[in-house]
Scaffold this motif. Structure first.
Motif, PDB file in Angstrom:
ATOM      1  N   ASP A   7      71.075  26.157  33.216  1.00 10.41           N
ATOM      2  CA  ASP A   7      71.578  27.233  34.515  1.00 10.41           C
ATOM      3  C   ASP A   7      72.599  28.237  33.725  1.00 10.41           C
ATOM      4  N   GLY A   8      73.238  28.114  32.458  1.00 10.72           N
ATOM      5  CA  GLY A   8      73.992  28.870  31.771  1.00 10.72           C
ATOM      6  C   GLY A   8      73.375  29.551  30.848  1.00 10.72           C
ATOM      7  N   MET A   9      72.132  29.429  30.348  1.00  8.75           N
ATOM      8  CA  MET A   9      71.272  29.828  29.361  1.00  8.75           C
ATOM      9  C   MET A   9      70.648  31.213  29.618  1.00  8.75           C
ATOM     10  N   VAL A  10      70.494  32.049  28.855  1.00 11.66           N
ATOM     11  CA  VAL A  10      69.742  33.402  29.243  1.00 11.66           C
ATOM     12  C   VAL A  10      69.056  33.793  28.138  1.00 11.66           C
ATOM     13  N   THR A  11      67.913  34.022  28.105  1.00 16.03           N
ATOM     14  CA  THR A  11      67.113  34.513  26.657  1.00 16.03           C
ATOM     15  C   THR A  11      66.832  36.148  26.992  1.00 16.03           C
ATOM     16  N   LEU A  12      67.543  37.063  26.195  1.00 12.54           N
ATOM     17  CA  LEU A  12      67.085  38.243  26.385  1.00 12.54           C
ATOM     18  C   LEU A  12      66.223  39.112  25.087  1.00 12.54           C
ATOM     19  N   SER A  13      65.237  39.430  25.301  1.00 16.58           N
ATOM     20  CA  SER A  13      64.411  40.027  24.223  1.00 16.58           C
ATOM     21  C   SER A  13      64.771  41.683  24.124  1.00 16.58           C
ATOM     22  N   MET A  14      64.960  42.114  23.147  1.00 21.80           N
ATOM     23  CA  MET A  14      64.994  43.537  22.822  1.00 21.80           C
ATOM     24  C   MET A  14      64.362  43.627  21.391  1.00 21.80           C
ATOM     25  N   LEU A  15      64.270  45.155  21.189  1.00 22.38           N
ATOM     26  CA  LEU A  15      63.878  45.830  19.974  1.00 22.38           C
ATOM     27  C   LEU A  15      64.840  45.432  18.824  1.00 22.38           C
ATOM     28  N   PRO A  16      64.055  45.155  17.884  1.00 27.35           N
ATOM     29  CA  PRO A  16      65.287  45.017  16.577  1.00 27.35           C
ATOM     30  C   PRO A  16      66.305  46.110  16.431  1.00 27.35           C
ATOM     31  N   SER A  17      65.933  47.297  16.611  1.00 27.93           N
ATOM     32  CA  SER A  17      66.855  48.386  16.493  1.00 27.93           C
ATOM     33  C   SER A  17      67.654  48.355  17.380  1.00 27.93           C
ATOM     34  N   VAL A  18      67.560  48.045  18.667  1.00 30.77           N
ATOM     35  CA  VAL A  18      68.499  47.936  19.636  1.00 30.77           C
ATOM     36  C   VAL A  18      69.326  46.519  19.644  1.00 30.77           C
TER      37      VAL A  18
END
Length: 291
Positions: free
Chosen positions: A93-104
């Motif tokens: 419940d406390g884990m979040v996976t956030l994807s983003m561009l390498p530059s960001v």
């Protein structure tokens, strides 16, 4: 009927599926990080166990049989579902996976990491740096920060922010070349990226569109900005990625001429999803940081 007959291992099925999909044992071995002979051995053992021919062998060349193709197609679906289920089960419940561009990730998120940890020490945030629009279920990703025109079919997309694009360089480089007016950039090394707003567009707005010089083209904004920080030239910097370096004085904008970016930042998620409390907190934090 006896139920004690041998059953193929999950590893053997994974190896076979990769070999069928890649069209050969060597390619499959490269993908899986094992040798070609190990792939051949696993496939051979699976054929013996199932008593079917999965590949036709002609010397070093192999071709998947019709039976093998049907099995591989079913396995591909099953393995994808299995990996998605494992990813889902592994999440707390406390884990979040956030994807983003390498530059960001490098130029926007990394400088804010301390602020996030201070604000939400109980959240186990995982950042996945990637360029493609992720398969949220299969890759175990909760949300993605993407740069584009949006929205995306089948996904929920919240617009986070727009930005501007302007030339940036180090103070040393600006002084060394005497960058006093836009035409002085003709003597500079111009670094080109992959954004729609290019040097030709900027020089046209600046009123000196003739003889725009070519320059090295780097595909990643983080790499371009690192080259700029190393005094290698001038780049068109995206305002959200250069704001921290401008604030610290590492970079300067020699001219107050900006282009409005045609793309924007978006928070993208599956269209129908039950968000955890941790995901809602991350979502609120991301929105606030982009304001």
């Amino acid at each position: 009927m006896s139920l004690n007959h041998p059953k193929p291992s999950l590893r053997a099925l994974e190896v076979f599926e990769a070999a069928a999909r890649m069209g050969g044992f060597t390619s499959a071995g490269n993908e899986l990080g094992i040798t070609q002979s190990a792939v051949s051995r696993q496939v051979g053992d699976l054929e013996a166990m199932l008593d079917v021919k999965l590949f036709q062998r002609r010397g070093a060349h192999v071709t998947v049989t019709p039976t093998g193709m049907r099995l591989a197609e079913r396995l591909a679906v099953a393995l994808k579902d299995m990996r998605a289920a494992v990813s889902e089960a592994a999440r707390s419940d406390g884990m979040v996976t956030l994807s983003m561009l390498p530059s960001v990730a490098a130029k926007w998120f990394a400088p804010r990491l301390g602020r996030f940890v201070t604000a939400h020490p109980q959240i186990d945030l995982r950042v996945s740096a990637s360029r493609h629009l992720v398969d949220f279920g299969a890759e175990g990703v909760d949300a993605a920060i993407r740069y584009g025109r949006g929205p995306w079919p089948g996904l929920a997309a919240q617009k986070l922010a727009t930005e501007t694009v302007s030339p940036v360089c180090t103070p040393f480089y600006a002084e060394q070349l005497g960058l006093n007016e836009p035409a002085d950039l003709i003597q500079a090394t111009l670094l080109y990226g992959e954004i729609p707003e290019d040097w030709e567009a900027w020089f046209a707005v600046a009123g000196c569109a003739e003889n725009v010089p070519p320059g090295p083209r780097l595909g990643d904004d983080a790499a371009i900005l690192q080259a700029v920080l190393d005094h290698q030239g001038v780049a068109l910097g995206r305002s959200r990625l250069i704001e921290d370096d401008l604030e610290t004085g590492k970079l300067v904008t020699p001219f107050d001429i900006h282009l409005s970016a045609s793309h924007a930042y978006w928070l993208v998620q599956p269209e129908i999803v039950e968000k955890s409390d941790a995901m809602l907190r991350v979502e609120d934090w991301v929105k606030a940081e982009f304001e």
